[in-house]
Design a protein around this motif. Sequence first.
Motif, PDB file in Angstrom:
ATOM      1  N   SER A 171       0.827  -1.208   0.000  1.00 19.15           N
ATOM      2  CA  SER A 171       0.000   0.000   0.000  1.00 19.15           C
ATOM      3  C   SER A 171       0.858   1.255   0.000  1.00 19.15           C
ATOM      4  O   SER A 171       1.978   1.276   0.533  1.00 19.15           O
ATOM      5  CB  SER A 171      -0.931   0.001   1.206  1.00 19.15           C
TER       6      SER A 171
ATOM      7  N   ARG B 133      -3.637   3.548  -0.232  1.00 21.38           N
ATOM      8  CA  ARG B 133      -4.206   2.910  -1.418  1.00 21.38           C
ATOM      9  C   ARG B 133      -3.341   1.735  -1.858  1.00 21.38           C
ATOM     10  O   ARG B 133      -2.114   1.766  -1.742  1.00 21.38           O
ATOM     11  CB  ARG B 133      -4.356   3.920  -2.553  1.00 21.38           C
TER      12      ARG B 133
ATOM     13  N   THR C  64      -8.421   1.089  -0.270  1.00 16.43           N
ATOM     14  CA  THR C  64      -7.693   1.864   0.725  1.00 16.43           C
ATOM     15  C   THR C  64      -7.716   1.121   2.049  1.00 16.43           C
ATOM     16  O   THR C  64      -8.782   0.746   2.548  1.00 16.43           O
ATOM     17  CB  THR C  64      -8.304   3.259   0.914  1.00 16.43           C
TER      18      THR C  64
END
Length: 921
Positions: free
Chosen positions: A376, A381, A391
């Motif tokens: 991420s 995200r 997310t």
Amino acid sequence: MKNARIVRTALALAVCSSAVAAAPVAATARTPGRVTVADPAQYVVPFVGTRPGAPSFGLGDGAGNTFPGAAAPLGMVQWSPDTVAYQYGGYAYDDDRIRGFSLTHISGAGCGDYGNIPFLPVLDGAPADFAEFSHADESASPGSYAVTFGNGVRTELAATPRSGIARFSYPAGHTASLTVDPGQGFNDASGYVALGTDSISGYTDSGGFCGTANRYRIYFSVVFDRPFSSSGIVAAGRVDTGRRSASGSSKGIAPQPARTAAAQAARPAGGGEQQEGVRPEAVPRASGAKALVSFDTAAGPTVTARVGISFVSVEGARANLAAEQAGAGFDQVRDAARRSWNDLLGRVAVGGGTTRERRVLYTALYHAMLHPSVLSDSDGRYPGFDGQVHTVPAGHARYADFSGWDVYRSQTQLLALLAPAEAADIAASIVDQGARAGYFDRWTLAADGTGVMVGDPLPIIAAGIHAFGATGFDAAALVRQAVAGRQDDRERPGHGPYDRIGYVPAGTDGTWGSAATTLEYTSADFAVAQLAARIGDGASYDLLMHRSTGWRSLFNGASGYLQPRRSDHAWPAFTPDQQDEYVEGSAAQYTWMVPYNHRGLFDAMGGDGAVTARLDAFLADLNAGPGSEHAFMGNEPSLKAPWAYVYAGRPDRTQDVVRRALTTLFGDGPDGEVGNDDLGELSAWAVWAALGMYPQVPGRAELVLAGPLFPAVTVRRGGDGPVIELSAPGASAAARYVHGLAVDGRASTRPWVGEDFVRNGGRLDFTLGTDPAPGLGGDPADAPPSFDVGPARPVTGAVGGPAAKCLDVRSGGTADGTPVQLYGCNGTEAQRWTRASDGTLRALGKCLDVSASRSDAGAPVQLWQCNDTGAQQWWPKADGTLVSTPSGRCLDLAGGATADGTPAQLSDCAGTGARAWTVPG
């Protein structure tokens, strides 16, 4: 930075600190009862594993397949040199040519992937395929790397979790130039590049791990500390300065060994060894998306480049760079990376030991903490396994790159021990992968599955993380998904016969290594059963625990091995050194793979004395390769065997073999690993061995003990979590035998500690010697727990059935094959059944058995010598049915009759009164 997450530590320290002086020479300090080590990073040798340390055996060239470049703990970026000679990991120590510094790597895998977006500093605007160097002009340490080429160009690299910084220094009298090629990777790749005035951005598409169909896209954005003096796209060996963007592709250079069921099936008969992990000459052609930029160095010879990457977007790459560097200089980023590593490495602090021993320990710990890799972005995200961008909740991260088949054995447990918050996010990432893909893959890379290897390892990883106290994820969802995935061909090829008869038969379509796959499935069922019990899911626990007994269906009492078996229950021709129907190992190596029920396995093998002799013979050669009757400690299936002696009452043998393996198979030179490190699994084993403790049972947190290598050890769980202290005065390579043990100040003869010790911390005081103490831990009552399906203590009584009658041995006979029937209850020995801890029902000294191990409706039920096979496993369910565990069919009566003498048989479970039984206890 109290409580900071590992993935944010480098950023926080880089932003909040000014440049710091070099760390002091490491020293050991003792606080009351505790040890600290200043700068443990100085003991890390990132080059360990970059040269073969053993014969290849056809599996990755006998090297660790590590890389020496710059990476943060669990980082997305691994900015590392790639040599012309290709070795998995990208770097072959015996080559003196570097063809680029690519941004992504995986450490220790036995297949190639990543190696994306290589940078190469060159001179005078001329593209080059490589540059020569000497190891004398090269250095590496946690978080940074540097080398000076023979042409005088110096490259220095440092990394944060999602970004990197490079300092390129050029010799006087030459134009400073640099190439960047997003169309290159270790496998087939394509890419796009766009040039600004002082920046380059774009993306790369690649994949094909082990020749599979996985794909990923990586975006990048790099900005320099000055504008370009010239720039363009390389085409046909020349630079077209009129072009500002380009797309292109290149063929991969990584060998693709057959490590999926489909690839194995496609191999020709007698195809020989798999492809090796080294190619001496592996320079891919320019992709067509290669950019070349040059700089004016009149004001100074050094050019600084900052790069961010993202699996989401170019904007995400830029944001990651801004968030994690925020204008910090190269030295600040480098020093912050070292501090982040020191925080993590220092959670295992040792006192005493030789310099070599410290290097082996801290290098292994470093390699064990490189993966999984954060997926991420800094804003949360990430790409999901459903192809959509999601997310992650604030304060958490998603992780990728799960070498499942390998790391479930001890690497993820080590991570959960030292970094429980990050480990919980790793488990949450597994739950997320399963939810978005619809199943759990075995070996995942970036945001895609590969199907590589066998078994069902991701649920085991999450269950083990939870057992070690990292509970911050949705465990109930994990159990639900794991139970559902048992019926999914993608997750469990061969699940049909496994559920019908208790094992995967030899030659089952879509599977690789039926015997190995069966044992992997039983371990997964056991591990998830333990998690189900922890969260109160009794139904899942009951189902999975009884399925975990499937190993018994492969145990051949005549040979004493866990063997492949045909669907008709017959045994094919067999030799202990065969690899057929196993995976990267032999029958002799896989026969020990019942780590959750060593007691049951050892009893089947003939008891502790016979087992000790077999282990002695098996471990006489520690790294004999996959086609051997001896151990292969360079690969995962043998890693638990040295610890198995403890369950047979001989912890002194474990103490000897573990120390021998640690000191002979691991070193502090480039050849210091004898097999693929597999994203840290072999290294994790070495760390556990140096601590003298090991998580033997999947899905649980008891630790089997040997003896620590170091006189004093302090283990911190997280930044400020519980502490485990080990004291072993005089510990050394020779002083390996435990003569006395105290747990939290109380003398103990048990060579293991329970889950509460791991979760809450505590102190172990060892008395060590150079001679064995075979009596210590030899009492069967002191053995670590094995886990079976019957009552802890045997319960004896009648088995009541329909018409208020009893299960009876016809005429009280004791010959093998004597029929079992329904008969009026009379209290005789023929109706006196003992429900044993191993899941059997026993009468007259023998076991309730299904004739010829059959699983079909109508199969006769008889009395037979107890032989630890699946045909003698019985599961009393809450509805009164008594289930033959391997087949899933129920104890029934012929024709549904209830007259005295009606023979017992198997039948489909339909819940009729004829199948209601009451068992003792």
